[in-house]
Design an enzyme around this catalytic site. Structure first.
Site, PDB file in Angstrom:
ATOM      1  CE  LYS A  56      -2.971  -2.043   3.290  1.00  0.00           C
ATOM      2  NZ  LYS A  56      -4.284  -1.470   4.455  1.00  0.00           N
ATOM      3  CE  LYS A 109      -2.898   3.403   3.678  1.00  0.00           C
ATOM      4  NZ  LYS A 109      -4.369   3.001   4.678  1.00  0.00           N
TER       5      LYS A 109
HETATM    6  N1  C2G Z   1     -12.661   4.422   7.266  1.00  0.00           N
HETATM    7  C1  C2G Z   1     -13.885   4.965   7.560  1.00  0.00           C
HETATM    8  N2  C2G Z   1     -13.723   6.630   7.541  1.00  0.00           N
HETATM    9  C2  C2G Z   1     -12.789   7.184   7.669  1.00  0.00           C
HETATM   10  C3  C2G Z   1     -11.358   6.760   7.406  1.00  0.00           C
HETATM   11  C4  C2G Z   1     -11.331   5.299   7.299  1.00  0.00           C
HETATM   12  O1  C2G Z   1     -15.051   4.310   7.550  1.00  0.00           O
HETATM   13  N3  C2G Z   1     -12.813   8.581   7.497  1.00  0.00           N
HETATM   14  C5  C2G Z   1     -12.469   3.001   7.380  1.00  0.00           C
HETATM   15  C6  C2G Z   1     -12.030   2.523   5.923  1.00  0.00           C
HETATM   16  O2  C2G Z   1     -13.089   2.264   4.995  1.00  0.00           O
HETATM   17  C7  C2G Z   1     -11.616   1.108   6.528  1.00  0.00           C
HETATM   18  C8  C2G Z   1     -11.061   1.443   7.843  1.00  0.00           C
HETATM   19  O3  C2G Z   1     -11.859   2.439   8.443  1.00  0.00           O
HETATM   20  O4  C2G Z   1     -12.705   0.260   6.530  1.00  0.00           O
HETATM   21  C9  C2G Z   1      -9.444   1.225   8.074  1.00  0.00           C
HETATM   22  O5  C2G Z   1      -9.313   2.327   7.310  1.00  0.00           O
HETATM   23  P1  C2G Z   1      -7.657   2.308   6.698  1.00  0.00           P
HETATM   24  O6  C2G Z   1      -6.715   1.881   7.932  1.00  0.00           O
HETATM   25  O7  C2G Z   1      -7.379   3.479   5.700  1.00  0.00           O
HETATM   26  O8  C2G Z   1      -7.678   0.991   5.931  1.00  0.00           O
HETATM   27  P2  C2G Z   1      -7.166   0.640   4.339  1.00  0.00           P
HETATM   28  O9  C2G Z   1      -5.950   1.337   4.141  1.00  0.00           O
HETATM   29  O10 C2G Z   1      -8.458   1.168   3.597  1.00  0.00           O
HETATM   30  O11 C2G Z   1      -7.006  -0.832   4.486  1.00  0.00           O
HETATM   31  O12 C2G Z   1      -7.203  -5.280   2.817  1.00  0.00           O
HETATM   32  C10 C2G Z   1      -7.910  -4.356   2.948  1.00  0.00           C
HETATM   33  C11 C2G Z   1      -7.118  -3.013   3.371  1.00  0.00           C
HETATM   34  O13 C2G Z   1      -6.127  -3.476   4.536  1.00  0.00           O
HETATM   35  C12 C2G Z   1      -8.112  -1.940   3.803  1.00  0.00           C
END
Ligand code: C2G
Length: 138
Positions: free
Chosen positions: A45, A47
């Protein structure tokens, strides 16, 4: 017991994450969070997390909605996780809408609306602004 699973990085934990976890847990009785490892985040990712996996894991384990935290090390592990833990529902934010429909032969797939105005990226950007005195709080 209805089991739910969700996946994510959860770095700089914020209320958007909590909103997601609360709604995910409300769909069942037991919530598993597959937490992206530092290596997965960097390699897959691009990240770089502020908090290490262990610190992000301990934060999630302190949340009342979370029952189990496991490592997310690959995109492909979702199918085996769902089978291994006998998951009923896969949940994730709707920024991923449609991306995991292939799991529908194994379990229910639910995309929940994201909390619009907050993100880890936004927090990092905002924090780059210093306060009036130009200094930083300790
Ligand atoms: N999320 C949310 N609202 C936000 C930020 C994040 O609802 N303002 C949700 C995302 O949609 C996700 C969860 O919180 O369901 C975790 O977000 P992230 O840590 O950004 O996860 P991500 O990088 O999208 O990883 O295999 C799937 C990936 O690992 C998802």
């Amino acid at each position: 017991m209805k089991k739910i699973i969700t996946y994510g990085t959860y770095d700089l934990l914020h209320y958007g994450h909590i909103n997601l976890l609360r709604r995910a847990k409300a769909l069942g009785d037991y919530l598993i969070v597959a937490l992206s490892t530092d290596e997965f985040n960097w390699n897959e990712k691009q990240k770089k997390c502020y908090f290490s996996y262990e610190k992000r894991k301990s934060l999630l384990e302190a949340i009342r909605y979370v029952d189990l935290v496991i490592p997310e090390e690959s995109w492909e592990q979702k199918r085996s996780d769902i089978k291994e833990f006998k998951v009923d529902t896969f949940v994730i934010g709707d920024d991923w809408k449609g991306k995991f429909d292939d799991l529908k032969d194994l379990c229910e797939v639910v995309y929940l609306p994201r909390t619009p105005e907050i993100s880890t990226t936004q927090i990092k950007t905002d924090l780059k602004m210093t306060d009036k005195t130009g200094g930083n709080d300790d």
